[in-house]
Design an enzyme around this catalytic site. Structure first.
Site, PDB file in Angstrom:
ATOM      1  N   SER A 197      24.058   6.231 -12.067  1.00 19.03           N
ATOM      2  CA  SER A 197      24.417   4.926 -12.598  1.00 19.03           C
ATOM      3  C   SER A 197      23.684   4.655 -13.915  1.00 19.03           C
ATOM      4  CB  SER A 197      24.124   3.851 -11.547  1.00 19.03           C
ATOM      5  OG  SER A 197      24.716   2.627 -11.886  1.00 19.03           O
ATOM      6  N   ASP A 353      35.152   2.919  -7.920  1.00 15.91           N
ATOM      7  CA  ASP A 353      33.963   2.595  -8.702  1.00 15.91           C
ATOM      8  C   ASP A 353      34.417   2.157 -10.087  1.00 15.91           C
ATOM      9  OD1 ASP A 353      31.533   2.470 -10.016  1.00 15.91           O
ATOM     10  OD2 ASP A 353      31.016   4.575  -9.735  1.00 15.91           O
ATOM     11  N   HIS A 383      30.707   3.209  -5.570  1.00 15.30           N
ATOM     12  CA  HIS A 383      29.451   3.194  -6.311  1.00 15.30           C
ATOM     13  C   HIS A 383      28.271   3.027  -5.353  1.00 15.30           C
ATOM     14  CE1 HIS A 383      27.286   2.963 -10.110  1.00 15.30           C
ATOM     15  NE2 HIS A 383      26.454   2.153  -9.484  1.00 15.30           N
TER      16      HIS A 383
END
Length: 413
Positions: A197, A353, A383
């Site tokens: 991320s 995501d 995610h």
């Protein structure tokens, strides 16, 4: 007290969820577990905002406090991977705090592989020393007999861009120095950089910077990016539109993270959501994230570009927030001459995501620049799943994703 209040609030949130239940995409397994986790996260954040309203500190810091307390409780109920086998120590690399996990040296004293890992959390949350990141580093170190250095870079609200990037770059250069690699018995030809991320953002930016730095005698051999966030010019890619209200990370929260990281005014969020900031960017830069050309039809689906042109508030926004166009913050904007020098890559993306298309476009651009790329796409992924491998929030897709990541590092480093 914090745990009791969090449990009560989470219970009320779950009851409300039951009354207003909206199913997740059918491909996602263990849906109620994901919804429960999402409710807990949102409840903790709401409680933190109440504390801020009462004058008890910034909501991000309060959220960290709640999370740390919960993680401490769970840690007492689970064994640490590699306990009794690994040497785990805290150090500073160039003044930047890091956690180092080391397996014992083999009997033949062969050099070991090395990994610089950068945690996610929207540049505001997470720590190398707590929760899933500490557990994951230990598992990687044990399973791959690898020295893992996890960076504790500074976070919002204490700082914003470029400080987190500079912290990671400082730690990376320290680790890659021949003297430090020798100290940890790491093979200079087998050092990776990785992150998930926001950590994937920082890892990609480091891979570019180190690759272009002629003063670095040792460079990263590979980069492994887990659902990386890579650009802030288009918040209406197909994945942003498709997953705008997805659990764990939705579209408005992602834009808020970007504004916090880049030191922008949070009142600009509606304008960024409408892409009113991107029309004045140079056509050459916009082409580097043109999903109509970079995504396969199966990911474009029936979505259309959103240009958001013609709004007076957006005149000069790119001057007001220069980080929007800075490749150190948005690695997808790097030119092909930079990408061509980058190390071979592993890019993991998840269907459900908002960041899916960032990773897909980056993998495509790296490949077009001549870089060997392995793209791992999880059609039932969401995610955060990569870190969800520990009780009580263990997900099958998380276990598969983590195992595939470890296999790739084993085979490519």
């Amino acid at each position: 007290m914090w745990l009791l209040s969090a449990v009560i609030a989470a219970s009320l949130a779950v009851a409300l969820r039951y009354c207003l239940y909206t199913p997740l995409p059918a491909a996602i397994r263990q849906q109620w577990k994901l919804l429960l986790l999402d409710d807990i996260i949102k409840t903790v954040i709401r409680l933190a905002h109440v504390m801020e309203w009462l004058g008890l500190g910034h909501h991000v810091k309060a959220t960290r406090g709640y999370s740390k307390g919960l993680e401490g409780t769970l840690k007492k109920l689970t064994a640490e991977p590699g306990a009794g086998y690994l040497t785990v120590s805290d150090a500073t690399f160039g003044g930047v705090p890091v956690r180092v996990c080391q397996p014992p040296m083999a009997g033949d004293s062969r050099l070991r592989r090395g990994l610089l890992y950068i945690h996610g959390g929207g540049w505001a949350y997470g720590s190398a020393k707590d929760g899933a990141y500490d557990q994951g580093s230990r598992k990687i170190s044990k399973e791959l007999h690898m020295v893992v250095v996890s960076v504790d870079y500074r976070l919002y609200p204490e700082c914003c861009f470029p400080t987190p990037y500079m912290d990671c770059l400082t730690a990376a250069k320290h680790f890659l120095s021949p003297e430090v690699l020798a100290e940890y018995s790491v093979d200079p030809q087998r050092v990776a950089v990785s992150g998930d991320s926001a950590g994937g953002n920082l890892a990609a930016a480091l891979a570019q910077q180190i690759a272009m730095d002629d003063n670095m005698s040792v460079k990263f051999s590979v980069q492994a990016l887990i659902y990386p966030i890579l650009q802030a010019l288009d918040f209406n890619t197909p994945s942003y539109q498709q997953n705008r209200d997805m659990a764990i990370l939705n579209r408005p929260v992602t834009v808020k993270f970007w504004l916090q990281y880049l030191g922008g005014d949070l009142s600009l969020k509606p304008h960024l959501l409408a892409n009113r900031h991107s029309s004045s960017a140079a056509p050459e830069l916009r082409a580097r994230l043109d999903w109509t050309a970079l995504l396969d039809p199966e990911f474009r689906k029936d979505y259309f570009p959103v240009h958001g042109e013609g709004h007076h508030r957006m005149e000069g926004i790119l001057d007001e927030i220069p980080g929007l166009l800075d490749v150190r913050a948005a690695p997808l904007l790097a030119g092909p001459e930079v990408l061509a020098k980058c190390p071979r890559a592993y890019v993991m993306t998840c269907e459900y995501d908002v960041l899916r298309d960032d990773g897909l476009m980056y993998a495509r651009r790296l490949g077009d620049a001549g870089v060997a790329v392995t793209l791992e796409h999880y059609r039932d992924g969401f995610h955060g799943c990569f870190s969800l491998t520990m009780w009580p929030f263990t997900f099958d897709v998380g276990l598969r994703a983590f195992a595939a990541y470890v296999r790739w590092l084993h085979d490519n480093l």
